[in-house]
Design a protein around this motif. Structure first.
Motif, PDB file in Angstrom:
ATOM      1  N   GLY A 295     -25.431 -65.783  36.216  1.00  0.00           N
ATOM      2  CA  GLY A 295     -26.129 -65.334  34.555  1.00  0.00           C
ATOM      3  C   GLY A 295     -24.127 -65.874  34.117  1.00  0.00           C
ATOM      4  O   GLY A 295     -23.488 -66.572  34.399  1.00  0.00           O
ATOM      5  N   VAL A 296     -24.332 -65.907  33.113  1.00  0.00           N
ATOM      6  CA  VAL A 296     -22.992 -66.248  31.970  1.00  0.00           C
ATOM      7  C   VAL A 296     -22.701 -64.988  31.564  1.00  0.00           C
ATOM      8  O   VAL A 296     -23.450 -64.734  30.794  1.00  0.00           O
ATOM      9  N   HIS A 297     -21.229 -64.747  31.279  1.00  0.00           N
ATOM     10  CA  HIS A 297     -20.464 -64.446  30.476  1.00  0.00           C
ATOM     11  C   HIS A 297     -19.801 -64.629  29.692  1.00  0.00           C
ATOM     12  O   HIS A 297     -18.986 -65.379  29.407  1.00  0.00           O
ATOM     13  N   LEU A 298     -19.903 -64.153  27.944  1.00  0.00           N
ATOM     14  CA  LEU A 298     -19.480 -64.583  27.011  1.00  0.00           C
ATOM     15  C   LEU A 298     -18.412 -63.780  26.450  1.00  0.00           C
ATOM     16  O   LEU A 298     -19.131 -63.167  26.157  1.00  0.00           O
ATOM     17  N   TYR A 299     -17.495 -64.274  26.357  1.00  0.00           N
ATOM     18  CA  TYR A 299     -16.250 -62.797  25.776  1.00  0.00           C
ATOM     19  C   TYR A 299     -15.427 -63.507  24.737  1.00  0.00           C
ATOM     20  O   TYR A 299     -15.021 -65.699  25.056  1.00  0.00           O
ATOM     21  N   SER A 300     -14.924 -63.099  24.268  1.00  0.00           N
ATOM     22  CA  SER A 300     -13.547 -62.992  23.157  1.00  0.00           C
ATOM     23  C   SER A 300     -12.846 -63.184  23.439  1.00  0.00           C
ATOM     24  O   SER A 300     -12.335 -62.365  24.339  1.00  0.00           O
ATOM     25  N   LEU A 301     -12.260 -62.948  22.630  1.00  0.00           N
ATOM     26  CA  LEU A 301     -10.029 -62.447  22.679  1.00  0.00           C
ATOM     27  C   LEU A 301     -10.110 -61.169  22.661  1.00  0.00           C
ATOM     28  O   LEU A 301     -10.162 -60.673  21.517  1.00  0.00           O
ATOM     29  N   ALA A 302     -10.190 -59.947  23.965  1.00  0.00           N
ATOM     30  CA  ALA A 302      -9.586 -58.869  23.110  1.00  0.00           C
ATOM     31  C   ALA A 302      -8.108 -58.604  23.577  1.00  0.00           C
ATOM     32  O   ALA A 302      -7.866 -57.495  22.671  1.00  0.00           O
ATOM     33  N   ARG A 303      -7.512 -59.342  24.687  1.00  0.00           N
ATOM     34  CA  ARG A 303      -6.176 -58.905  24.192  1.00  0.00           C
ATOM     35  C   ARG A 303      -5.153 -60.202  23.582  1.00  0.00           C
ATOM     36  O   ARG A 303      -5.699 -61.694  24.134  1.00  0.00           O
ATOM     37  N   PRO A 304      -4.183 -60.129  22.998  1.00  0.00           N
ATOM     38  CA  PRO A 304      -3.339 -61.766  22.466  1.00  0.00           C
ATOM     39  C   PRO A 304      -3.035 -62.500  23.302  1.00  0.00           C
ATOM     40  O   PRO A 304      -2.720 -61.670  24.585  1.00  0.00           O
ATOM     41  N   SER A 305      -3.108 -63.678  23.444  1.00  0.00           N
ATOM     42  CA  SER A 305      -2.261 -64.759  24.000  1.00  0.00           C
ATOM     43  C   SER A 305      -0.474 -64.378  24.414  1.00  0.00           C
ATOM     44  O   SER A 305      -0.374 -64.211  23.123  1.00  0.00           O
ATOM     45  N   LEU A 306      -0.467 -64.381  25.446  1.00  0.00           N
ATOM     46  CA  LEU A 306       1.214 -64.470  26.118  1.00  0.00           C
ATOM     47  C   LEU A 306       1.794 -66.151  25.543  1.00  0.00           C
ATOM     48  O   LEU A 306       2.719 -66.224  26.100  1.00  0.00           O
ATOM     49  N   GLN A 307       0.708 -67.204  25.600  1.00  0.00           N
ATOM     50  CA  GLN A 307       1.220 -68.598  25.387  1.00  0.00           C
ATOM     51  C   GLN A 307       1.754 -68.996  23.978  1.00  0.00           C
ATOM     52  O   GLN A 307       1.361 -68.427  22.714  1.00  0.00           O
ATOM     53  N   VAL A 308       2.812 -70.685  24.052  1.00  0.00           N
ATOM     54  CA  VAL A 308       3.279 -70.604  22.551  1.00  0.00           C
ATOM     55  C   VAL A 308       1.494 -70.824  21.778  1.00  0.00           C
ATOM     56  O   VAL A 308       1.609 -70.754  20.425  1.00  0.00           O
ATOM     57  N   GLU A 309       0.869 -71.105  22.127  1.00  0.00           N
ATOM     58  CA  GLU A 309      -0.860 -70.954  21.142  1.00  0.00           C
ATOM     59  C   GLU A 309      -1.362 -69.545  20.631  1.00  0.00           C
ATOM     60  O   GLU A 309      -2.278 -70.347  19.714  1.00  0.00           O
TER      61      GLU A 309
END
Length: 339
Positions: A295-309
């Motif tokens: 199957g497929v897991h679709l997820y969004s951001l739960a924690r902030p990115s630590l990259q420049v973007e």
């Protein structure tokens, strides 16, 4: 119990108070103590000494949460617990990339100081020691009661994840074998699933196939990252030049070795939702494999990115995620959503 006194140099520090007459004096960062106390001379001096218990005594008893996946929560080099919203409880992480190095650079990655590259040599004896000690504390100690919220106090898996691509470790297959053996010794084989969370880029290597195959035979599964459907999308999101046809080939190979879920991170960039052209290409990439995939897991951001973007990225709401999930289900794929 053996008393261990030490002078820490720039790290949290404390003292184990119970005494059986033997005293070890250790000077240096606390981050090195587990390796020192793993030495046969130290462990034989006091058989019931637990590096995990010792290191926990040096750290604040902060409860874990789904929005904090710190690799330092147990004070160990390779083993770290997290509360996983997708796994549904406490996931015992195995971090084979303690140097924060990965062969991809995903713009939503939460690893600090991420760099390109592979892991250093893995100390398999230390990995085994840490996993044994953590499981002992989680099952028979007070770890769950003091660190985990009431509704999440259950062990669900041992997951190779961490701060980079786990299959890039030369010792990956050997590490899988160690996890199998430790689970068996604790009576947890068949109760805790073994997972590997991977970008799949190294599935062409026989050693990686051996490790994945071992996970499959043990009843485990793979979470295989596919965040795009075009070369442009992979370059933009994951910082890799991989071609979609190679992703398809490696994904099919992985699914033949172990039950495989695709995991896809969806997010807004500069306020914009994922482009429909990219979503359609992603669907076209996966649709032919619908019968082979778990199957497929679709997820969004739960924690902030630590990259420049990071300032350009934002979470997508649950309504949009569910609507897209319905579109995916029409291909025959099973879908789980974690907005």
């Amino acid at each position: 119990m053996t008393r261990i006194e030490f002078e820490a140099t720039g790290d949290a520090h404390g003292r184990e108070s119970r005494d059986c007459g033997k005293v070890f004096v250790v000077r240096g960062p606390v981050s090195q103590l587990a390796r020192i106390i793993a030495a046969p001379s130290c462990r034989s001096a006091c058989a019931d000494f637990s590096p995990l218990r010792f290191r926990h005594s040096l750290m604040p008893r902060i409860q874990l949460a789904t929005d904090d996946h710190s690799r330092d929560s147990a004070g160990m080099r390779y083993v770290y617990p997290v509360i996983s919203r997708r796994a549904g409880g406490v996931s015992v992480g195995i971090n084979l990339n303690p140097n924060n190095a990965c062969n991809w650079r995903c713009i939503y990655c939460q690893v600090p100081d991420l760099k390109r590259g592979g892991p250093p040599p893995i100390d398999l004896a230390l990995l085994e020691l840490e996993l044994n000690d953590f499981l002992r504390e989680a099952v028979s100690g007070d770890f769950m009661a003091t660190r985990i919220p009431l509704g999440a106090r259950r062990l669900v898996d041992v997951a190779f994840s961490g701060n980079g691509e786990p299959t890039s470790a030369t010792e990956f297959a050997a590490a899988v074998a160690i996890v199998e053996g430790v689970l068996e010794s604790h009576g947890l084989a068949g109760k805790l699933i073994i997972r590997v969370i991977t970008n799949g880029s190294l599935l062409d290597r026989r050693a990686v196939q051996a490790g994945i195959g071992r996970i499959g035979r043990a009843g485990g599964e793979v979470w295989f990252k596919v965040d795009a459907g075009t070369s442009t999308g992979f370059a933009r999101i994951n910082g890799t030049r991989v071609r979609p046809d190679r992703v398809v080939r490696r994904l099919a190979l992985c699914a033949a070795l172990a039950p495989t879920w695709v995991q896809t991170c969806l997010f807004r960039r500069d306020g914009q939702l994922p482009a429909d052209q990219e979503l359609s290409a992603w669907l076209e990439l996966l649709a032919p494999l619908a019968l082979q995939l778990a199957g497929v897991h679709l997820y969004s951001l739960a924690r902030p990115s630590l990259q420049v973007e990071a300032p350009r990225l934002a979470r997508i709401d649950a309504v949009w995620m569910e609507a897209f999930a319905e579109r995916v289900r029409k291909t025959g794929l099973t879908v789980r959503v974690s907005p």
